[in-house]
Motif scaffolding. Structure first.
Motif, PDB file in Angstrom:
ATOM      1  N   GLY A  63       0.804  -1.219   0.000  1.00 47.01           N
ATOM      2  CA  GLY A  63       0.000   0.000   0.000  1.00 47.01           C
ATOM      3  C   GLY A  63       0.836   1.268   0.000  1.00 47.01           C
ATOM      4  N   ALA A  64       0.308   2.294   0.646  1.00 50.62           N
ATOM      5  CA  ALA A  64       0.975   3.592   0.704  1.00 50.62           C
ATOM      6  C   ALA A  64       0.645   4.248   2.026  1.00 50.62           C
ATOM      7  CB  ALA A  64       0.525   4.479  -0.458  1.00 50.62           C
ATOM      8  N   ASP A  65       1.507   5.171   2.444  1.00 53.54           N
ATOM      9  CA  ASP A  65       1.258   5.874   3.699  1.00 53.54           C
ATOM     10  C   ASP A  65       0.448   7.144   3.453  1.00 53.54           C
ATOM     11  OD1 ASP A  65       3.069   7.746   2.676  1.00 53.54           O
ATOM     12  OD2 ASP A  65       4.705   7.125   3.989  1.00 53.54           O
ATOM     13  N   GLU A  66       0.139   7.852   4.513  1.00 53.75           N
ATOM     14  CA  GLU A  66      -0.721   9.028   4.414  1.00 53.75           C
ATOM     15  C   GLU A  66      -0.092  10.126   3.565  1.00 53.75           C
ATOM     16  OE1 GLU A  66      -3.540  11.762   7.353  1.00 53.75           O
ATOM     17  OE2 GLU A  66      -2.110  10.320   8.201  1.00 53.75           O
ATOM     18  N   ALA A  67       1.229  10.305   3.675  1.00 51.09           N
ATOM     19  CA  ALA A  67       1.903  11.356   2.913  1.00 51.09           C
ATOM     20  C   ALA A  67       1.818  11.087   1.414  1.00 51.09           C
ATOM     21  CB  ALA A  67       3.365  11.470   3.349  1.00 51.09           C
ATOM     22  N   ALA A  68       2.022   9.837   1.002  1.00 48.44           N
ATOM     23  CA  ALA A  68       1.927   9.497  -0.420  1.00 48.44           C
ATOM     24  C   ALA A  68       0.507   9.694  -0.925  1.00 48.44           C
ATOM     25  CB  ALA A  68       2.378   8.056  -0.648  1.00 48.44           C
ATOM     26  N   CYS A  69      -0.470   9.299  -0.139  1.00 50.92           N
ATOM     27  CA  CYS A  69      -1.867   9.502  -0.541  1.00 50.92           C
ATOM     28  C   CYS A  69      -2.159  10.977  -0.739  1.00 50.92           C
ATOM     29  CB  CYS A  69      -2.803   8.892   0.502  1.00 50.92           C
ATOM     30  SG  CYS A  69      -2.763   7.094   0.575  1.00 50.92           S
ATOM     31  N   ALA A  70      -1.646  11.812   0.134  1.00 50.38           N
ATOM     32  CA  ALA A  70      -1.867  13.252   0.008  1.00 50.38           C
ATOM     33  C   ALA A  70      -1.242  13.792  -1.273  1.00 50.38           C
ATOM     34  CB  ALA A  70      -1.300  13.974   1.227  1.00 50.38           C
ATOM     35  N   ARG A  71      -0.050  13.299  -1.626  1.00 49.13           N
ATOM     36  CA  ARG A  71       0.607  13.775  -2.848  1.00 49.13           C
ATOM     37  C   ARG A  71      -0.219  13.437  -4.079  1.00 49.13           C
ATOM     38  NH1 ARG A  71       5.183  11.545  -0.488  1.00 49.13           N
ATOM     39  NH2 ARG A  71       5.306   9.840  -1.994  1.00 49.13           N
ATOM     40  N   TRP A 128       3.003   3.201  -6.948  1.00 45.41           N
ATOM     41  CA  TRP A 128       3.084   3.827  -5.619  1.00 45.41           C
ATOM     42  C   TRP A 128       2.026   3.319  -4.654  1.00 45.41           C
ATOM     43  CZ3 TRP A 128      -0.728   6.609  -3.141  1.00 45.41           C
ATOM     44  CH2 TRP A 128      -1.864   6.943  -3.903  1.00 45.41           C
ATOM     45  N   ASP A 129       0.828   3.018  -5.166  1.00 44.20           N
ATOM     46  CA  ASP A 129      -0.277   2.658  -4.287  1.00 44.20           C
ATOM     47  C   ASP A 129      -0.276   1.183  -3.915  1.00 44.20           C
ATOM     48  OD1 ASP A 129      -0.829   2.368  -7.066  1.00 44.20           O
ATOM     49  OD2 ASP A 129      -2.976   2.157  -6.686  1.00 44.20           O
ATOM     50  N   HIS A 130       0.681   0.434  -4.433  1.00 45.54           N
ATOM     51  CA  HIS A 130       0.780  -0.993  -4.119  1.00 45.54           C
ATOM     52  C   HIS A 130       2.087  -1.348  -3.426  1.00 45.54           C
ATOM     53  CE1 HIS A 130      -2.783  -2.419  -6.444  1.00 45.54           C
ATOM     54  NE2 HIS A 130      -2.582  -1.263  -7.053  1.00 45.54           N
ATOM     55  N   ALA A 131       3.124  -0.583  -3.634  1.00 45.83           N
ATOM     56  CA  ALA A 131       4.456  -1.013  -3.197  1.00 45.83           C
ATOM     57  C   ALA A 131       5.179   0.020  -2.351  1.00 45.83           C
ATOM     58  CB  ALA A 131       5.303  -1.376  -4.419  1.00 45.83           C
ATOM     59  N   GLY A 132       4.439   0.948  -1.736  1.00 52.47           N
ATOM     60  CA  GLY A 132       5.080   1.886  -0.830  1.00 52.47           C
ATOM     61  C   GLY A 132       5.395   1.228   0.507  1.00 52.47           C
ATOM     62  N   GLN A 133       6.153   1.894   1.322  1.00 55.57           N
ATOM     63  CA  GLN A 133       6.477   1.518   2.706  1.00 55.57           C
ATOM     64  C   GLN A 133       6.918   0.058   2.901  1.00 55.57           C
ATOM     65  OE1 GLN A 133       2.982   2.775   4.942  1.00 55.57           O
ATOM     66  NE2 GLN A 133       1.637   1.380   3.847  1.00 55.57           N
ATOM     67  N   PRO A 134       7.815  -0.448   2.061  1.00 55.73           N
ATOM     68  CA  PRO A 134       8.295  -1.816   2.289  1.00 55.73           C
ATOM     69  C   PRO A 134       9.038  -1.976   3.610  1.00 55.73           C
ATOM     70  CG  PRO A 134       9.665  -0.719   0.654  1.00 55.73           C
ATOM     71  CD  PRO A 134       8.483   0.168   0.891  1.00 55.73           C
ATOM     72  N   GLY A 135       9.496  -0.876   4.177  1.00 54.61           N
ATOM     73  CA  GLY A 135      10.199  -0.934   5.454  1.00 54.61           C
ATOM     74  C   GLY A 135       9.336  -1.359   6.627  1.00 54.61           C
ATOM     75  N   LEU A 136       8.020  -1.461   6.412  1.00 60.31           N
ATOM     76  CA  LEU A 136       7.151  -1.961   7.481  1.00 60.31           C
ATOM     77  C   LEU A 136       7.499  -3.391   7.879  1.00 60.31           C
ATOM     78  CD1 LEU A 136       3.577  -0.749   6.389  1.00 60.31           C
ATOM     79  CD2 LEU A 136       4.966   0.125   8.282  1.00 60.31           C
ATOM     80  N   PHE A 137       8.156  -4.130   6.991  1.00 58.77           N
ATOM     81  CA  PHE A 137       8.394  -5.565   7.202  1.00 58.77           C
ATOM     82  C   PHE A 137       9.899  -5.836   7.181  1.00 58.77           C
ATOM     83  CE2 PHE A 137       4.270  -4.943   5.170  1.00 58.77           C
ATOM     84  CZ  PHE A 137       3.436  -5.552   6.100  1.00 58.77           C
ATOM     85  N   PRO A 138      10.575  -5.611   8.301  1.00 59.47           N
ATOM     86  CA  PRO A 138      12.041  -5.607   8.290  1.00 59.47           C
ATOM     87  C   PRO A 138      12.686  -6.964   8.098  1.00 59.47           C
ATOM     88  CG  PRO A 138      11.191  -5.374  10.534  1.00 59.47           C
ATOM     89  CD  PRO A 138      10.016  -5.261   9.614  1.00 59.47           C
ATOM     90  N   ASN A 139      11.950  -8.049   8.313  1.00 60.61           N
ATOM     91  CA  ASN A 139      12.559  -9.373   8.225  1.00 60.61           C
ATOM     92  C   ASN A 139      11.974 -10.250   7.119  1.00 60.61           C
ATOM     93  OD1 ASN A 139      14.237  -8.904  10.521  1.00 60.61           O
ATOM     94  ND2 ASN A 139      12.444  -9.241  11.829  1.00 60.61           N
TER      95      ASN A 139
END
Length: 258
Positions: free
Chosen positions: A53-61, A94-105
């Protein structure tokens, strides 16, 4: 093998029209709201994320109204992001592959054709690179070099009861998932099917790499699912409206699909 499937409606676009949603502009200025989803799957060995998905900042952009994010959904479901072992990226928009850092392992899974597409000569065309964020692409290249991104060539039986299949069309490397659930074989279609109306009309979303592959994708998802209602689109408000909340507080945004 039976899986549980949860949809997270993280954003919406209530101002979209049919002309912006169907190839050829069919429907003109009629309203055609979009929703934006990521998915969480629970199997016998733990949780799998399907698109980040995407975070709030990306959605706003991009002018989308933020609803709730994956971190909130995981907290409600009792998911430790560090314990998620696998992440499936249908493609790198952007709307499918944002914030990959949510899953560190986690190990990430994507079609090799998608990586070749987003780092190759097709990206010289503004129309084809629209929807991609260079930072998201770079993050996944970094995952590859860390040994945490698996690039697949077509079908992969990722885990018992969970299969990934290449479709293409919307992007060259677009993939979808087939999973066994208590309701039967379910398809998480990603952008192979943006909404049920696209599938019903057999008209693709206008952001396309290959029209023929997009049309063939409609046939592929229907063949893979046990029933048409088990094809779950990526952008249809119906997803969160037609399925029950996963738990109290999830009404309208965190629902159980299986």
């Amino acid at each position: 093998m039976t899986w549980e499937a949860y949809a997270v409606r993280y954003a919406e676009d209530t101002h979209r029209t049919e002309a912006r949603s169907f190839l050829g502009g069919a429907g003109g200025d009629a309203p055609f709201p979009f929703a934006y989803h990521a998915f969480l799957l629970k199997g016998p060995d733990g949780w799998v994320a399907f698109d980040t998905g995407a975070d709030e900042a990306a959605c706003a952009r991009y002018g989308k109204s933020f609803v709730q994010g994956l971190p909130r959904a995981m907290a409600l479901l009792g998911i430790d992001p560090a314990a998620v072992r696998h992440v499936v990226q249908t493609h790198l928009h952007w709307d499918h592959a944002g914030q990959p850092g949510l899953f560190p392992n986690a190990t990430f899974h994507m079609q090799a054709r998608e990586m070749a597409f987003v780092t190759g000569p097709a990206m010289r065309h503004p129309m084809l690179r629209a929807g991609y964020e260079a930072a998201d692409i770079a993050a996944h290249v970094a995952l590859l070099h860390q040994g945490r991104l698996m690039l697949h060539d077509g079908r992969v039986d990722l885990l018992p009861g969970l299969t990934l299949l290449h479709a293409g069309g919307h992007t060259d490397g677009l993939q979808f998932a087939v999973l066994g659930t208590r309701r039967g074989r379910m398809v998480l279609a990603g952008d192979v099917v943006a909404t049920r109306a696209h599938l019903d009309r057999r008209i693709p979303f206008p952001s396309l790499f290959h029209v023929g592959d997009a049309l063939a994708g409609f046939e592929a998802v229907l063949a893979a699912a046990d029933a048409p209602e088990l094809v779950i689109p990526s952008h249809d408000p119906w997803v969160a409206l037609a399925h029950p909340p996963a738990l109290a507080g999830g009404e309208g945004w965190l629902v159980r699909l299986d």
